[in-house]
Design a protein around this motif. Structure first.
Motif, PDB file in Angstrom:
ATOM      1  N   GLN A  57      17.198   8.416  16.936  1.00  0.00           N
ATOM      2  CA  GLN A  57      18.339   7.520  16.726  1.00  0.00           C
ATOM      3  C   GLN A  57      19.341   7.653  17.864  1.00  0.00           C
ATOM      4  O   GLN A  57      19.836   6.659  18.377  1.00  0.00           O
ATOM      5  CB  GLN A  57      19.018   7.803  15.385  1.00  0.00           C
ATOM      6  CG  GLN A  57      20.157   6.869  15.075  1.00  0.00           C
ATOM      7  CD  GLN A  57      19.710   5.421  14.963  1.00  0.00           C
ATOM      8  OE1 GLN A  57      18.860   5.093  14.167  1.00  0.00           O
ATOM      9  NE2 GLN A  57      20.291   4.555  15.763  1.00  0.00           N
ATOM     10  N   GLY A  67      29.265  10.559  11.765  1.00  0.00           N
ATOM     11  CA  GLY A  67      29.324   9.631  10.643  1.00  0.00           C
ATOM     12  C   GLY A  67      28.495   8.373  10.883  1.00  0.00           C
ATOM     13  O   GLY A  67      27.862   7.844   9.966  1.00  0.00           O
ATOM     14  N   GLU A  68      28.508   7.885  12.128  1.00  0.00           N
ATOM     15  CA  GLU A  68      27.694   6.720  12.469  1.00  0.00           C
ATOM     16  C   GLU A  68      26.209   7.056  12.366  1.00  0.00           C
ATOM     17  O   GLU A  68      25.409   6.246  11.890  1.00  0.00           O
ATOM     18  CB  GLU A  68      28.014   6.245  13.892  1.00  0.00           C
ATOM     19  CG  GLU A  68      29.400   5.671  14.071  1.00  0.00           C
ATOM     20  CD  GLU A  68      29.755   5.439  15.531  1.00  0.00           C
ATOM     21  OE1 GLU A  68      30.329   4.370  15.803  1.00  0.00           O
ATOM     22  OE2 GLU A  68      29.457   6.302  16.381  1.00  0.00           O
ATOM     23  N   ALA A  70      24.874   9.296  10.402  1.00  0.00           N
ATOM     24  CA  ALA A  70      24.555   9.397   8.973  1.00  0.00           C
ATOM     25  C   ALA A  70      24.351   8.003   8.378  1.00  0.00           C
ATOM     26  O   ALA A  70      23.399   7.780   7.626  1.00  0.00           O
ATOM     27  CB  ALA A  70      25.662  10.146   8.238  1.00  0.00           C
ATOM     28  N   GLN A  71      25.221   7.092   8.723  1.00  0.00           N
ATOM     29  CA  GLN A  71      25.117   5.736   8.203  1.00  0.00           C
ATOM     30  C   GLN A  71      23.827   5.069   8.668  1.00  0.00           C
ATOM     31  O   GLN A  71      23.113   4.471   7.877  1.00  0.00           O
ATOM     32  CB  GLN A  71      26.329   4.912   8.637  1.00  0.00           C
ATOM     33  CG  GLN A  71      26.323   3.501   8.089  1.00  0.00           C
ATOM     34  CD  GLN A  71      27.541   2.715   8.511  1.00  0.00           C
ATOM     35  OE1 GLN A  71      28.246   3.091   9.429  1.00  0.00           O
ATOM     36  NE2 GLN A  71      27.764   1.603   7.850  1.00  0.00           N
ATOM     37  N   ARG A  72      23.509   5.193   9.936  1.00  0.00           N
ATOM     38  CA  ARG A  72      22.298   4.554  10.466  1.00  0.00           C
ATOM     39  C   ARG A  72      21.027   5.148   9.889  1.00  0.00           C
ATOM     40  O   ARG A  72      20.036   4.459   9.732  1.00  0.00           O
ATOM     41  CB  ARG A  72      22.273   4.650  11.985  1.00  0.00           C
ATOM     42  CG  ARG A  72      23.302   3.743  12.632  1.00  0.00           C
ATOM     43  CD  ARG A  72      23.216   3.802  14.110  1.00  0.00           C
ATOM     44  NE  ARG A  72      24.261   2.993  14.700  1.00  0.00           N
ATOM     45  CZ  ARG A  72      24.183   2.450  15.896  1.00  0.00           C
ATOM     46  NH1 ARG A  72      23.119   2.642  16.626  1.00  0.00           N
ATOM     47  NH2 ARG A  72      25.169   1.737  16.361  1.00  0.00           N
ATOM     48  N   GLY A  74      20.941   6.613   6.911  1.00  0.00           N
ATOM     49  CA  GLY A  74      20.991   6.510   5.462  1.00  0.00           C
ATOM     50  C   GLY A  74      20.999   7.861   4.771  1.00  0.00           C
ATOM     51  O   GLY A  74      20.384   8.033   3.719  1.00  0.00           O
ATOM     52  N   GLU A  76      23.471  11.702   4.019  1.00  0.00           N
ATOM     53  CA  GLU A  76      24.822  12.245   3.873  1.00  0.00           C
ATOM     54  C   GLU A  76      25.304  12.825   5.204  1.00  0.00           C
ATOM     55  O   GLU A  76      24.505  13.365   5.985  1.00  0.00           O
ATOM     56  CB  GLU A  76      24.843  13.343   2.815  1.00  0.00           C
ATOM     57  CG  GLU A  76      24.505  12.863   1.422  1.00  0.00           C
ATOM     58  CD  GLU A  76      25.559  11.922   0.862  1.00  0.00           C
ATOM     59  OE1 GLU A  76      26.763  12.149   1.096  1.00  0.00           O
ATOM     60  OE2 GLU A  76      25.167  10.945   0.192  1.00  0.00           O
ATOM     61  N   ALA A  77      26.599  12.753   5.448  1.00  0.00           N
ATOM     62  CA  ALA A  77      27.182  13.278   6.681  1.00  0.00           C
ATOM     63  C   ALA A  77      26.909  14.774   6.835  1.00  0.00           C
ATOM     64  O   ALA A  77      26.671  15.244   7.958  1.00  0.00           O
ATOM     65  CB  ALA A  77      28.682  13.008   6.715  1.00  0.00           C
ATOM     66  N   GLU A 162      25.060  -5.380   3.101  1.00  0.00           N
ATOM     67  CA  GLU A 162      26.149  -4.411   3.228  1.00  0.00           C
ATOM     68  C   GLU A 162      27.503  -5.080   3.321  1.00  0.00           C
ATOM     69  O   GLU A 162      28.508  -4.522   2.909  1.00  0.00           O
ATOM     70  CB  GLU A 162      25.917  -3.514   4.452  1.00  0.00           C
ATOM     71  CG  GLU A 162      24.769  -2.536   4.252  1.00  0.00           C
ATOM     72  CD  GLU A 162      24.397  -1.790   5.521  1.00  0.00           C
ATOM     73  OE1 GLU A 162      25.089  -1.945   6.541  1.00  0.00           O
ATOM     74  OE2 GLU A 162      23.396  -1.069   5.473  1.00  0.00           O
TER      75      GLU A 162
END
Length: 174
Positions: A57, A67-68, A70-72, A74, A76-77, A162
């Motif tokens: 990634q 945080g980005e 983690a979001q990408r 899917g 947890e941070a 989303e």
């Protein structure tokens, strides 16, 4: 992503059902522990699946805030934080100041991280080449085109979902 039923979506066609089944099978085959271990041995990179996903990634869009990432991915941070720490100790990533906010940090590949990703991708491509050796070049081009189109459509749906907008296409699940 919403987990509520999709009342306005018609039932899946037999073709879509076949595609979902094939994707489920290939996902299972590609994510088996034994397959991962073989890939890491070929690439000579001693990393677990979570670390490899994170490295890939970052390589595709670096540098990113944790945080980005983690979001990408899917996840947890806290999962990303632990994996980044592991990768940092191993010399594959480093933290750099965020140019938009000096208080924040972004995760960036080191030279060793770029080399590891290149070896992992090369080992994966060699395995895929063996599996698809009997395919004609035109068949491979068609498959690549259709896969890219499918991924783009899935991403478009995910963004619409989303943002809270209505979408007509459910995402395939395994």
């Amino acid at each position: 992503m919403s987990t509520e039923p999709l009342p306005d979506v018609p039932p899946a066609s037999p073709e879509v059902i076949d595609i979902e089944r094939a994707l489920t099978r290939i996902t299972y085959l590609a994510t088996r522990a034994r397959q991962h271990e073989r890939l890491m041995a070929l690439a000579e990179v001693p990393l677990d699946r979570a670390a490899v996903a994170l490295l890939r990634q970052i390589a595709d869009s670096e540098p990113l805030r944790p945080g980005e990432l983690a979001q990408r991915l899917g996840v947890e941070a806290s999962h990303v934080t632990r994996t980044v720490q592991q990768l940092q100790r191993s010399g594959y990533v480093t933290r750099v100041p965020d140019p938009d906010d000096r208080r924040a940090q972004r995760i960036q590949l080191t030279d060793a991280g770029r080399e590891a990703v290149a070896r992992i991708r090369e080992a994966g491509a060699r395995g895929m080449q063996l599996a698809l050796a009997d395919w004609q070049p035109e068949e491979l081009r068609q498959l690549a085109t259709l896969f890219h189109r499918m991924v783009d459509d899935f991403l478009t749906y995910a963004v619409e979902d989303e943002s809270g907008q209505e979408s007509d296409a459910p995402v395939a699940t395994g």
